[in-house]
Design an enzyme around this catalytic site. Sequence first.
Site, mmCIF file in Angstrom:
data_model
loop_
_atom_site.group_PDB
_atom_site.id
_atom_site.type_symbol
_atom_site.label_atom_id
_atom_site.label_comp_id
_atom_site.label_asym_id
_atom_site.label_seq_id
_atom_site.Cartn_x
_atom_site.Cartn_y
_atom_site.Cartn_z
ATOM 1 N N GLY A 65 0.834 -1.164 0.024
ATOM 2 C CA GLY A 65 -0.002 0.029 0.098
ATOM 3 C C GLY A 65 0.757 1.188 -0.106
ATOM 4 O O GLY A 65 2.043 1.086 -0.617
ATOM 5 N N ASP A 80 -5.261 -7.320 -8.353
ATOM 6 C CA ASP A 80 -4.845 -7.343 -6.944
ATOM 7 C C ASP A 80 -3.465 -6.371 -6.671
ATOM 8 O O ASP A 80 -2.492 -6.694 -7.036
ATOM 9 C CB ASP A 80 -4.591 -8.602 -6.197
ATOM 10 N N LEU A 81 -3.892 -5.261 -6.124
ATOM 11 C CA LEU A 81 -2.831 -4.185 -5.879
ATOM 12 C C LEU A 81 -1.732 -4.848 -5.101
ATOM 13 O O LEU A 81 -1.585 -5.448 -3.980
ATOM 14 C CB LEU A 81 -3.504 -3.065 -5.144
ATOM 15 N N ASP A 82 -0.423 -4.708 -5.518
ATOM 16 C CA ASP A 82 0.887 -5.034 -5.037
ATOM 17 C C ASP A 82 0.831 -6.755 -4.769
ATOM 18 O O ASP A 82 1.766 -7.092 -3.757
ATOM 19 C CB ASP A 82 0.957 -4.394 -3.595
ATOM 20 N N GLU A 83 0.010 -7.293 -5.599
ATOM 21 C CA GLU A 83 0.151 -8.650 -5.386
ATOM 22 C C GLU A 83 0.464 -9.491 -6.749
ATOM 23 O O GLU A 83 0.503 -10.719 -6.415
ATOM 24 C CB GLU A 83 -1.596 -9.344 -4.843
#
Lengths: 290, 290, 290, 290
Positions: free
Chosen positions: A208, A233-236
């Site tokens: 994040g 999926d953010l940062d995933e």
Amino acid sequence: MAVHTEAKRDQACLIVHGPDQPGIVAAVAALVTRNNGNIISLDQYSSDPTGGDFFQRVVFSRPDLAVAMPGIKDDLEKTLNPLGMAWKLTDQSVPKRMAILVSTSDHCLLELLWRHRRGELPVTIPMVISNHTNTAEDVRSFGVPFFHVPSGDADKSHPESEILKLLAGNVDFVVLARYMQILSPDFLDRAGVPLINIHHSFLPAFIGAAPYRKAKQRGVKLIGATAHYVTRDLDEGPIIEQDVARVSHAHSATDLQARGAYVERAVLSRAVQWHAEDRVIRHGNQTIVF
Amino acid sequence: MAVHTEAKRDQACLIVHGPDQPGIVAAVAALVTRNNGNIISLDQYSSDPTGGDFFQRVVFSRPDLAVAMPGIKDDLEKTLNPLGMAWKLTDQSVPKRMAILVSTSDHCLLELLWRHRRGELPVTIPMVISNHTNTAEDVRSFGVPFFHVPSGDADKSHPESEILKLLAGNVDFVVLARYMQILSPDFLDRAGVPLINIHHSFLPAFIGAAPYRKAKQRGVKLIGATAHYVTRDLDEGPIIEQDVARVSHAHSATDLQARGAYVERAVLSRAVQWHAEDRVIRHGNQTIVF
Amino acid sequence: MAVHTEAKRDQACLIVHGPDQPGIVAAVAALVTRNNGNIISLDQYSSDPTGGDFFQRVVFSRPDLAVAMPGIKDDLEKTLNPLGMAWKLTDQSVPKRMAILVSTSDHCLLELLWRHRRGELPVTIPMVISNHTNTAEDVRSFGVPFFHVPSGDADKSHPESEILKLLAGNVDFVVLARYMQILSPDFLDRAGVPLINIHHSFLPAFIGAAPYRKAKQRGVKLIGATAHYVTRDLDEGPIIEQDVARVSHAHSATDLQARGAYVERAVLSRAVQWHAEDRVIRHGNQTIVF
Amino acid sequence: MAVHTEAKRDQACLIVHGPDQPGIVAAVAALVTRNNGNIISLDQYSSDPTGGDFFQRVVFSRPDLAVAMPGIKDDLEKTLNPLGMAWKLTDQSVPKRMAILVSTSDHCLLELLWRHRRGELPVTIPMVISNHTNTAEDVRSFGVPFFHVPSGDADKSHPESEILKLLAGNVDFVVLARYMQILSPDFLDRAGVPLINIHHSFLPAFIGAAPYRKAKQRGVKLIGATAHYVTRDLDEGPIIEQDVARVSHAHSATDLQARGAYVERAVLSRAVQWHAEDRVIRHGNQTIVF
């Protein structure tokens, strides 16, 4: 670039992956040989020798490659498709077309432009797109077109469709070189090309926003950066490359950010280079990097 | 050890911390001078020059230190207490007493025993305690007493109180060298000495159990280890030291574990050495490491 | 070890090198396939795609390998010898026999013994030979025979022939784990097996004796260690592995030596592991490490 | 830069070195206090507590520093000169003036110009001088004057005196950012300011020309770079900073050069920053870096 791609004249890169099975290396090698190719390098990985997934990258030289490509592709189709193997054949002398999206921070952007000018990245850069204008002059001094697409306030669909119009048909992949807008799943679908992002932490730590502030609060002794493919999926997304730098109690969050900038640009550059050289294969949420 | 502590004869270490204020360095230096000390090394850190926290570590030599200690402490009390500064004075030639708690994995344990035998750790090791017996022979071959305290099934209070009986009055700090039992808050309170743990991940990534398996699943390109002080919040204590090693897609979770073992023992050894040399100051949930 | 070699049951390692030529990868892969082998991993390197040297390492599994070995070797001879290619086929479940020569410093020795006990080195250790006796008890506690061969004064031929008698027929390679005697060319010839040495500097810097003292005098900011094959030219043999550690002005030559010890044992361990796994190919005064 | 030096308003840096003696830290700290200074950071090193050399760096804040400087200097003279201690007091808000000399390679040059523009180097750059013209446009796009001084053929005295005319009175130190001309002892004397060079090897390995080619020939597994002060003895000056990068058999000498470029620019940048912040003290042929 001229020098770089010239050195790769008549070189092809073949990526093969699918269910592991006996004889697959032999089949590929024989195919290269009967198509008059000479193998320059070969990397191979099996997730499990018995019943796992098979991954291979072969670089071979072949005189008059451009003329021979259609025939080789026919042969690949006949040879590998019946075995359930996916494959991709690329002419290494044809650079990939890379768009860069950036906000105000210029360190990753300049690193890519400069490595490209040195002939170290086998890409062309048809455009840089930013929601700010501070980097315009620098970008154009490298002979690269700069487009300003302001970020809409609440409604992001307008800038996203403008960006999509610029990208459409013009690029093979996109690099988010510290682009501080979250892209919608719809954008990712419609872009239709891989996107590489640089995250300013050692993922999965400090997911994040504001990772350097979080790192300072947690009192870590190393900070890091992570280049990964962008997914919904953010940062995933699948990690391509990571690295770290040592810090101490004496560093403020601002110091961490300044130090981190050098890790970010190194990590992103390596990820871009490997992607451009067809060295990275996505495998679920992981990557094989040859 | 003899050699190590002999080299530190008549050397004192003074730690000072409290609210930053003008003249504090001068006051401490003057105190050392008027007590016939010669400063050998001095480290100082202010979290904020205006209204922050002040931390200092001073090592000084002083002939007949043991005799002079009470007088120096009186002077410290008179000089620093009115300024609201906390301080701690230790004789560097007196090694700290370190207990090691371990389960079945021997890599961190042996590293500490080796380094101690080489004279590199300024500690004595009055005991190793384990909930298993597989390391008993190795431990005793180093001339160190080994105590077996089996972990109770559901009720942990019994083994914990047995451990507390062994520790009571005999140790200055405890190292959890891959001790796979979670210690109760009550234990921590009653132990009354600092505990250092080695966690087999680059915290705060992969908190909790099975970090190497989680690392493999996430597809990270670096694995790490973290040495930290133990607090009531599992894996959340102040970090003393961290380091990483590079891994690739070709490594299994078992490979990560094997590679990680070497990072763990290096990180834990450094943390133990720095703690034993009074280089680590806790500051909230962070550490100052001089 | 049992576990380690068990995992490699029915796995063969094939090393091929010689003049690069089209079709060589295909020929090897086809050979493996027709001998019922399934390729697990494959590494390949060409010093120059046109007219250079070719190096390949293939690991393949094959049921009933031990029974099939003679037939595979026949096939290799018929297939590769006419092409002028050298090759070596080994059964990966048969550990190499490693002798360790050591003087008084125990850090490299203990690291190897301990890694071996953990099952991380695919070797057996039939003997440790030393010109001192201080490590005898430690060595024997690992269940390894220890032989004391005092170094002669002026005449080195006597101890050397005693060592040769111990080695003869019993070992596949020798590791000099801080063995502080210079071995004669005659010894190297008669030993007839590869010898790996650990040099306590980042070669080619600080060749010869007392490298840490020289490093301190030169004021370097990193110290290193180098594992290399032993040749008649002291400190000039092919380098297998190197690494470094950061130091500062505050470190004495003794500190450098203590820090360097940890680099030495890590570097030597990796070199030994790679050699034992047939990953290292000598090429003139260089090595290919797969 | 504005931001950077603003943050250092009213901050002074005091360097003290000379024969170690009891009370010296106290004397300096008391001096700072009685001149209304508040110590922000303090680093101290003694080469030997008994009869060695003493080095100290103190940063302190003091309102209206510029006005107070002459008085503080008077006090320093009275306090430290009788003790035989050398000292230097600088106003940290006054950036040092740095000239850059460069030949055709732009990587170190651009790194310094970028970092300077980001406000990370506390310097001004009054000029870049080159014996080539290829970097002129880039340099001027950063708002920095560029001067072309072609290298004379046999006679180097002419270009050297032209460079000296440009430097005279205008710069506080000079950086050789891959300047491929050897400067004469006479030039070094007359320049009268420190010169920092970046050497493209891990000194003292591969002294002289073509280090990457030599590194390839020796088959090293790590390449490095070294930033050092320039003395009359080529490649022998006091080392400020070094670092390395991992390479393998698969890298050509050209690859080593490309990889090395990133080590060179990182190492040189750190050395320049530390020098500009008065963190580096020369001590014979070594450096103390605080």
